[in-house]
Design a protein around this motif. Structure first.
Motif, PDB file in Angstrom:
ATOM      1  N   LYS A 542      46.989  55.166  42.967  1.00  0.00           N
ATOM      2  CA  LYS A 542      46.568  54.326  41.832  1.00  0.00           C
ATOM      3  C   LYS A 542      46.419  55.167  40.563  1.00  0.00           C
ATOM      4  O   LYS A 542      46.762  54.716  39.464  1.00  0.00           O
ATOM      5  N   LYS A 543      45.912  56.391  40.717  1.00  0.00           N
ATOM      6  CA  LYS A 543      45.797  57.275  39.560  1.00  0.00           C
ATOM      7  C   LYS A 543      47.184  57.629  39.019  1.00  0.00           C
ATOM      8  O   LYS A 543      47.409  57.625  37.800  1.00  0.00           O
ATOM      9  N   GLU A 545      49.888  55.793  39.291  1.00  0.00           N
ATOM     10  CA  GLU A 545      50.373  54.589  38.615  1.00  0.00           C
ATOM     11  C   GLU A 545      49.789  54.485  37.208  1.00  0.00           C
ATOM     12  O   GLU A 545      50.507  54.181  36.244  1.00  0.00           O
ATOM     13  N   GLN A 546      48.473  54.765  37.068  1.00  0.00           N
ATOM     14  CA  GLN A 546      47.834  54.714  35.742  1.00  0.00           C
ATOM     15  C   GLN A 546      48.435  55.760  34.807  1.00  0.00           C
ATOM     16  O   GLN A 546      48.691  55.493  33.622  1.00  0.00           O
ATOM     17  N   GLN A 547      48.665  56.981  35.339  1.00  0.00           N
ATOM     18  CA  GLN A 547      49.265  58.039  34.521  1.00  0.00           C
ATOM     19  C   GLN A 547      50.653  57.621  34.028  1.00  0.00           C
ATOM     20  O   GLN A 547      50.998  57.816  32.849  1.00  0.00           O
ATOM     21  N   ASN A 549      51.724  54.526  33.691  1.00  0.00           N
ATOM     22  CA  ASN A 549      51.540  53.448  32.708  1.00  0.00           C
ATOM     23  C   ASN A 549      51.285  54.027  31.324  1.00  0.00           C
ATOM     24  O   ASN A 549      51.859  53.573  30.317  1.00  0.00           O
ATOM     25  N   CYS A 717      58.068  50.864  36.030  1.00  0.00           N
ATOM     26  CA  CYS A 717      56.919  50.538  35.182  1.00  0.00           C
ATOM     27  C   CYS A 717      57.319  49.320  34.352  1.00  0.00           C
ATOM     28  O   CYS A 717      58.456  49.244  33.867  1.00  0.00           O
TER      29      CYS A 717
END
Length: 947
Positions: A542-543, A545-547, A549, A717
């Motif tokens: 999840k981290k 994925e956030q990075q 994004n 993304c």
């Protein structure tokens, strides 16, 4: 100098080199270089909002602590994933060895003979265990391999005119659930109708072109499919079988039952589960289907002296040639994992594999007998490694998890238990104790394995396999260690010199990024383990994925696609789902510039889209007026544009904002191919240029190693409008609230290697990522400045700058009798892998240095290219006996008693002084590609047998 800063170790040029590099380019500083490189209006105004960078030491402590949140239970879940023993000699000498994991796809076969031999061993293992005639160099996972089997059978059906309009494909209800989900995704856009049912009640008189069966079935049942396949053939229905490769050491292979295609995964051949990947899938079929076969085939050929030599065969099958007529968009393999799986077969040999398979089966038989005594009855009439028992699933689950054990719970009273290579008597007794507690009975212990077979004699394998000497000579660790080293010495990898491939970004794969892959609490988790056991993984993923994004400017990411081409397909399928959700069923036209990667039109065809090609200007840019005309012409049915940025020609096109606006004004969405994302990170992003979705090559921009042609990861993304359509998985719920079905088998694709990209981003931070991009641009423009006096640079930006790569035009050298291939082969004598040859323009070299290369290495490469340019000048079209046409020069050639060349041995082998310090010798001379295609051999049989 901050010696603990990761950026210092990742980025090549030193601070003291900058003035010299800027002066050579003709700029004052980075600001001027970037001003002259980037068009107006696309630069980011603010730095990326990421956490401060960690040092390598901090990161490794962090990842160890995070790994402790993963709970490594005993896993008996099965469903295509099993605990396995990775032989330490293979882990240390291949998996953890940059000589193997930093190599590039073996397009330059003369300096990849070691890897090619290892993959030939893999292909031989697959062919002989499955009983098939031909196998490829691996695919991405079992689910996508099954989808490729369906596509192949759909393609070859058209050779029979009576089958031309038949679109039904039968899927056995025994198929793995994740495979069914991938088949559903892949079948719909190409118009295949899936019919799921019981193979025993299948109506052969119906109109079907093909069928797929699971062997053994998802819950362990072993069926004899011989009669089904025979009857299918009578009705002109071709059959694919998804088979457990370990079981084929003791069960009758599908090829002997008459299967047309056999697919599966080789994960249990010494590859850690890694929460789903990467693992090498296998694909085997009949010789008659070789032209429709997806992926790569390694074949046997000869070199210029007639010596046996290996190469990638039948290149005409590849999607970059077939483009929109392709039946597959596969442009990669899982080479590193295939090498490991093949080496596992070499290490154990036929007797060892049979021993392991028999022990696994004996464990299952022993457990079934013991549970029957407890009144927990086993329901499979025949099985290999997986038993299905009747019991209270909820009660058993609670007790099992208390003892850190995972089974698979098919329904409220059916539990499947898949045993594996690591299973011991102590493990069996623990399972017996769990069921004794659940049933309120007294536990007992088994003291030995029951070696009675629990499958019919008709299914017992009688044919020999792996008789070639390579599988019978390397069973001690000393022997295997030396064999691995012998092969490694034949391959040029990043641990020898820079690999300056345009569009393929061969940057440093830092050791600190790689180390966590060997940690048990990261590599031993089953992808379908309860999510509460994978807290470390879910936090990391999840981290990441956030990075991603933040880096792309988008709202959501899926990590599921396990290659760049899968990412393209996933992005297009998300766009397709978006249009369908709005009732725009007619929007299926995809605009693709003529300069695009070949995977683009192949992916669009697989997504069921109609492809319209737009023109390119003489400067190599998208022809905006032609694009506008075609967008307006197709505005009522426009689905999307596929665009690469910077362009495939290595240029930041200044019209990109106008291009994306044209598409949006005409009702379409913009898919950005992320192949060149390493020239955007921290400076611009896909959201800023107006894209709606992009895929990223984590194996390029974000430092996952190429491993000789794979693993890859190709996440997409997306902006907010596409988030609801991100793909799911049938067992672990991921994706959006209107999720499309699975793109890959595992919920998070090749989750294990996502640790590498997570480490890369976490240790670089915002400033480090931006610097990586700036230095990639600096290095490319420095090389351009040094080389453009010797080689015309084909395209550049409006102020004469390259992006992160450039195209050197070699077409004029034909007047000297020299082709671009001759330059590629001659570079081997200088100790370098060639840049990308003849892509995206025939007769050119595409050069990309990456940020990881230091000034001395850039200069060595430039010196080599300038020296070769002088050799070209001295060559004559009338006389092909020159140093370029005869390249590469092997040690055997240079040390032979006789030397008849019109140049010296020194010129052949040591044309520049630096080569004396670190000479790399190609192991074969130039390979005869045509011979290899005319005489296709893709297994370990000696070439004499085919001459």
């Amino acid at each position: 100098m901050k010696t603990d800063a990761f950026a210092l170790r990742h980025i090549g040029p030193r601070e003291s080199d900058l003035n010299h590099m800027f002066k050579t380019i003709g700029v004052e500083n980075f600001d001027q270089l970037l001003y002259e490189t980037f068009p107006d209006g696309i630069r980011l105004k603010n730095d990326l909002q990421l956490d401060p960078p960690m040092t390598e030491y901090e990161y490794l402590n962090h990842i160890q602590e995070l790994g402790k949140k993963n709970k490594v239970f005993k896993s008996y879940i099965g469903l295509g994933y099993h605990p396995t023993i990775v032989p330490a000699v293979i882990q240390r000498n291949i998996f953890e060895n940059p000589g193997w994991y930093t190599a590039y796809t073996p397009y330059q076969a003369e300096i990849a003979q070691g890897r090619l031999e290892a993959i030939l061993n893999f292909q031989t293992t697959v062919m002989e265990l499955t009983g098939m005639e031909i196998a490829n160099a691996s695919l991405l996972d079992e689910g996508t391999a099954a989808a490729e089997a369906m596509a192949l059978l759909f393609d070859v059906r058209t050779r029979d005119q009576k089958k031309n309009n038949i679109r039904k494909f039968f899927v056995s209800e025994e198929i793995l659930p994740q495979t069914l989900s991938v088949l559903q995704t892949r079948s719909t856009p190409i118009g295949v109708e899936l019919v799921v049912g019981n193979h025993e009640t299948f109506d052969f008189s119906s109109d079907f072109f093909g069928a797929i069966l699971q062997y053994p079935g998802k819950y362990g049942q072993v069926n004899d499919y011989s009669a089904f396949i025979a009857k299918a053939h009578e009705n002109e229905i071709k059959v694919a079988v998804a088979a457990d490769i370990l079981s084929l050491a003791t069960l009758t292979p599908p090829g002997e039952m008459g299967a047309s295609v056999v697919v599966g995964t080789t994960q249990r051949f010494g590859i850690p589960m890694g929460y789903g990947g990467p693992h090498a899938a296998y694909f085997a079929t009949k010789e008659e289907y070789k032209r429709s076969m997806p992926g790569r085939i390694i074949g046997v050929s000869i070199d210029a002296t007639g010596k046996r030599a290996l190469r990638m065969a039948l290149g005409t099958r590849e999607q970059h040639i077939k483009r929109e007529k392709a039946t597959s968009n596969i442009c990669t393999a899982q080479v590193l994992l295939a090498v490991m799986a093949g080496m596992y077969a070499v290490y154990h040999g036929p007797k060892g594999l049979k021993y392991i398979a028999d022990k696994v089966h004996a464990s299952a038989v022993t457990l079934a007998d013991a549970l029957n005594k407890l009144g927990v009855y086993q329901t499979n009439t025949a099985f290999f490694d997986t038993i299905a028992v009747k019991a209270d699933a909820a009660k058993v689950k609670a007790i099992a998890e208390k003892h850190e054990v995972n089974f698979f719970y098919a329904d409220a009273d059916t539990i499947t238990i898949a045993l594996n290579e690591t299973t011991s008597l102590a493990d069996l007794n623990q399972i017996i104790a769990i069921f004794a507690e659940a049933t309120g009975k007294e536990a007992f212990k088994v003291a030995e394995l029951n070696t009675t077979n629990n499958y019919p004699a008709s299914l017992q394998r009688t044919s020999a396999f792996l008789q070639h000497e390579v599988f019978n000579n390397h069973h001690s660790e000393s022997q295997l260690m030396r064999y691995i080293k012998k092969l490694e010495r034949k391959d040029l990898s990043l641990n020898h010199s820079m690999i300056s491939l345009g569009s393929c970004t061969m940057k440093l794969n830092a050791a600190a990024e790689m180390l966590p892959l060997s940690m048990a609490n990261w590599n031993s988790i089953h992808p379908f383990a309860p999510v509460e056991q994978a807290e470390g993984y879910l936090t990391m993923l999840k981290k990441l994925e956030q990075q991603l994004n933040v880096i792309t400017g988008f709202a959501g990411t899926t990590l599921q696609p396990n290659s760049g081409a899968q990412g393209e397909y996933a992005g297009l399928m998300a766009i397709r789902a978006y249009h369908l959700s709005r009732g725009d069923h007619h929007r299926n036209v995809c605009l693709i510039p003529s300069s695009a990667h070949g995977t683009n039109p192949a992916s669009a065809a697989m997504a069921g889209m109609t492809i319209i090609v737009t023109k390119t200007t003489p400067e190599g840019n998208i022809d905006v007026e032609d694009l506008r005309t075609k967008a307006i012409e197709h505005k009522d049915d426009l689905s999307c544009l596929m665009v690469t940025y910077p362009s495939t020609h290595g240029v930041y096109e200044s019209s990109i904002i106008e291009i994306t606006r044209i598409i949006h004004e005409n009702g379409g969405l913009v898919y950005m191919d992320g192949a060149n994302m390493n020239a955007q990170v921290g400076l611009t992003n896909p959201a800023t240029i107006g894209a709606d979705v992009c895929h990223l090559n984590l194996h390029k921009t974000f430092a996952i190693p190429h491993g000789g042609g794979g693993p890859g990861v190709g996440p997409i993304c997306v902006n907010e409008k596409l988030v609801p359509f991100l793909p799911t998985n049938p067992i672990i719920n991921v994706g959006g609230d209107q999720a499309i079905t699975a793109i890959s088998s595992a919920p998070y694709g090749s989750a294990l290697v996502c640790l590498i990209s997570y480490g890369y981003i976490t240790m670089l931070g915002a400033e480090g990522l931006k610097n990586a991009t700036q230095f990639a641009i600096l290095n490319a423009n420095y090389m351009k400045a040094r080389l453009e006096a010797h080689y015309p640079v084909l395209y550049s930006g409006e102020m004469g700058r390259a992006a992160h790569e450039m195209i050197l035009d070699c077409r004029a050298f034909k007047q000297n009798g020299i082709e671009v291939t001759d330059i590629a082969k001659r570079l081997m004598d200088y100790g370098f892998h060639a840049p990308t040859v003849s892509f995206p323009v025939a007769g050119t070299l595409m050069v990309e240095p990456t940020e990881s290369e230091d000034l001395a290495e850039l200069d060595r490469f430039c010196d080599a290219m300038i020296s070769i340019r002088k050799e070209i000048e001295a060559a004559s079209a009338e006389d092909a006996n020159n140093v370029l046409k005869n390249a590469p020069h092997t040690l055997a050639m240079v040390t032979a008693d006789t030397w008849t060349m019109p140049y010296t041995r020194e010129q052949a082998a040591y044309p520049l002084a630096y080569i004396h310090d670190n000479k790399f010798w190609p192991s074969v001379r130039r390979i005869d590609d045509a011979y290899g295609d005319r005489n296709l051999v893709c297994s370990c049989a000696p070439i004499e047998a085919y001459m």
